[in-house]
Design a protein around this motif. Sequence first.
Motif, PDB file in Angstrom:
ATOM      1  N   ASP A  60      11.788   6.879   0.025  1.00 11.09           N
ATOM      2  CA  ASP A  60      11.089   5.824   0.933  1.00 11.09           C
ATOM      3  C   ASP A  60      11.008   4.344   0.215  1.00 11.09           C
ATOM      4  N   SER A  61      11.079   4.322  -1.220  1.00 14.75           N
ATOM      5  CA  SER A  61      11.005   3.285  -1.772  1.00 14.75           C
ATOM      6  C   SER A  61      12.458   2.318  -1.565  1.00 14.75           C
ATOM      7  N   HIS A  62      13.511   3.189  -1.512  1.00 16.30           N
ATOM      8  CA  HIS A  62      14.709   2.507  -0.949  1.00 16.30           C
ATOM      9  C   HIS A  62      14.504   2.009   0.478  1.00 16.30           C
ATOM     10  N   ARG A  63      13.976   2.706   1.258  1.00 14.30           N
ATOM     11  CA  ARG A  63      13.953   2.103   2.816  1.00 14.30           C
ATOM     12  C   ARG A  63      12.987   1.107   2.833  1.00 14.30           C
TER      13      ARG A  63
ATOM     14  N   ARG B  11       0.991  -1.082  -0.157  1.00 10.56           N
ATOM     15  CA  ARG B  11      -0.213  -0.157   0.033  1.00 10.56           C
ATOM     16  C   ARG B  11       0.788   1.430  -0.257  1.00 10.56           C
ATOM     17  N   GLU B  12       1.930   1.146   0.746  1.00  6.74           N
ATOM     18  CA  GLU B  12       2.808   2.546   0.933  1.00  6.74           C
ATOM     19  C   GLU B  12       3.537   2.597  -0.618  1.00  6.74           C
ATOM     20  N   LEU B  13       4.073   1.542  -1.170  1.00 10.72           N
ATOM     21  CA  LEU B  13       4.554   1.783  -2.496  1.00 10.72           C
ATOM     22  C   LEU B  13       3.836   2.131  -3.461  1.00 10.72           C
ATOM     23  N   ILE B  14       2.257   1.465  -3.406  1.00 13.10           N
ATOM     24  CA  ILE B  14       1.172   2.314  -4.276  1.00 13.10           C
ATOM     25  C   ILE B  14       1.170   3.673  -4.314  1.00 13.10           C
ATOM     26  N   GLN B  15       0.993   4.138  -3.016  1.00 12.83           N
ATOM     27  CA  GLN B  15       0.931   5.630  -2.625  1.00 12.83           C
ATOM     28  C   GLN B  15       1.989   6.516  -3.166  1.00 12.83           C
ATOM     29  N   LEU B  16       3.285   5.885  -3.279  1.00 15.24           N
ATOM     30  CA  LEU B  16       4.558   6.507  -3.498  1.00 15.24           C
ATOM     31  C   LEU B  16       4.336   6.609  -4.968  1.00 15.24           C
ATOM     32  N   GLN B  17       3.952   5.718  -5.661  1.00 15.70           N
ATOM     33  CA  GLN B  17       3.812   5.718  -7.120  1.00 15.70           C
ATOM     34  C   GLN B  17       2.968   6.880  -7.511  1.00 15.70           C
ATOM     35  N   ASP B  18       1.850   7.089  -6.791  1.00 13.69           N
ATOM     36  CA  ASP B  18       1.054   8.188  -7.140  1.00 13.69           C
ATOM     37  C   ASP B  18       1.602   9.616  -7.119  1.00 13.69           C
ATOM     38  N   ARG B  19       2.154   9.892  -5.729  1.00 14.79           N
ATOM     39  CA  ARG B  19       3.052  10.985  -5.948  1.00 14.79           C
ATOM     40  C   ARG B  19       4.423  10.681  -5.934  1.00 14.79           C
TER      41      ARG B  19
END
Lengths: 137, 137
Positions: free
Chosen positions: B80-83, B65-73
């Motif tokens: 964050d994705s590295h983390r 879910r976090e990764l998907i939100q990152l994709q959006d913004r």
Amino acid sequence: MFSIGELSKRTGVKVPTIRYYEQMGLIPEPGRSEGNQRRYDHQGLDRLGFIKHGRDLGLPLEAIRELIQLQDRAGAAHVDSHRIAAEHLQDIRGRIQRLHLLEQELVRIQASCDGGPDHCCNILRAFGDHSQCAGTH
Amino acid sequence: MFSIGELSKRTGVKVPTIRYYEQMGLIPEPGRSEGNQRRYDHQGLDRLGFIKHGRDLGLPLEAIRELIQLQDRAGAAHVDSHRIAAEHLQDIRGRIQRLHLLEQELVRIQASCDGGPDHCCNILRAFGDHSQCAGTH
DNA sequence: CTTGAACCTCTAGTGACTAGAGCACTTACA
DNA sequence: TGTAAGTGCTCTAGTCACTAGAGGTTCAAG
């Protein structure tokens, strides 16, 4: 004779978990104090220690239940307990192998971005794109 | 435009699981046919493929879910994705290490009985006796 | 005798699905 | 156009191994 809290301290199994095991029939219902509180002896301690060790080894409760039943009728225990141990060992080795594959995969994903400040990070794309993966999962 | 069954076939995610993901808010509610059946397009396919890959990598749905939100913004996505990837890699390496310990332990338990017909099998005792273990678990 | 910690039962929640009941819709063929 | 098989729908409950919380009772130390 000691309380559930004492048993918990001695085994490292949490109090609600002990009650849960009792409910699941993994440990026999212990005696009670006059005020209806559970009282255990060394037998309860041994049994719970056995369960704890099995769980620490990653055995599911059902396998532990099987082992306990084997203990009770010691005759046929030999073959079955070997089988359970062998099955579990196989399971663990399979899991290790799969985790190694995932490890490689994550390393690849991390390597897809060098982390430099001006770099266009495609780590998200790598997460989404299975076709770049070496192994099957 | 295709049905949920077709989407399931193309991604390898089971039909009830797709509906579950929708319920959890991981995939947007798709359009519907006149008869109220879900209809997907390539966007839905991509999103579900992303989730599938993440799950295959062992990520919990919350991380996905976090990764998907990152994709959006896409702006802050980098760090964050590295983390998330690094955290997960660490987690996997820890799990591998623990499984290796368990493997050793089970091998030791198996070795405690040579399996001969006249042998008194103490594999059950070995299961119950943590004090014989080399490592901590 | 009082206080506070430990205990009791019961219900509900976790994660990530899976299974089943009981219906409605779609599609291929006659 | 009819019909039968297959697919879809929602909703509820079950899985595993616990964990958390509510609301009440008992125990042990001072």
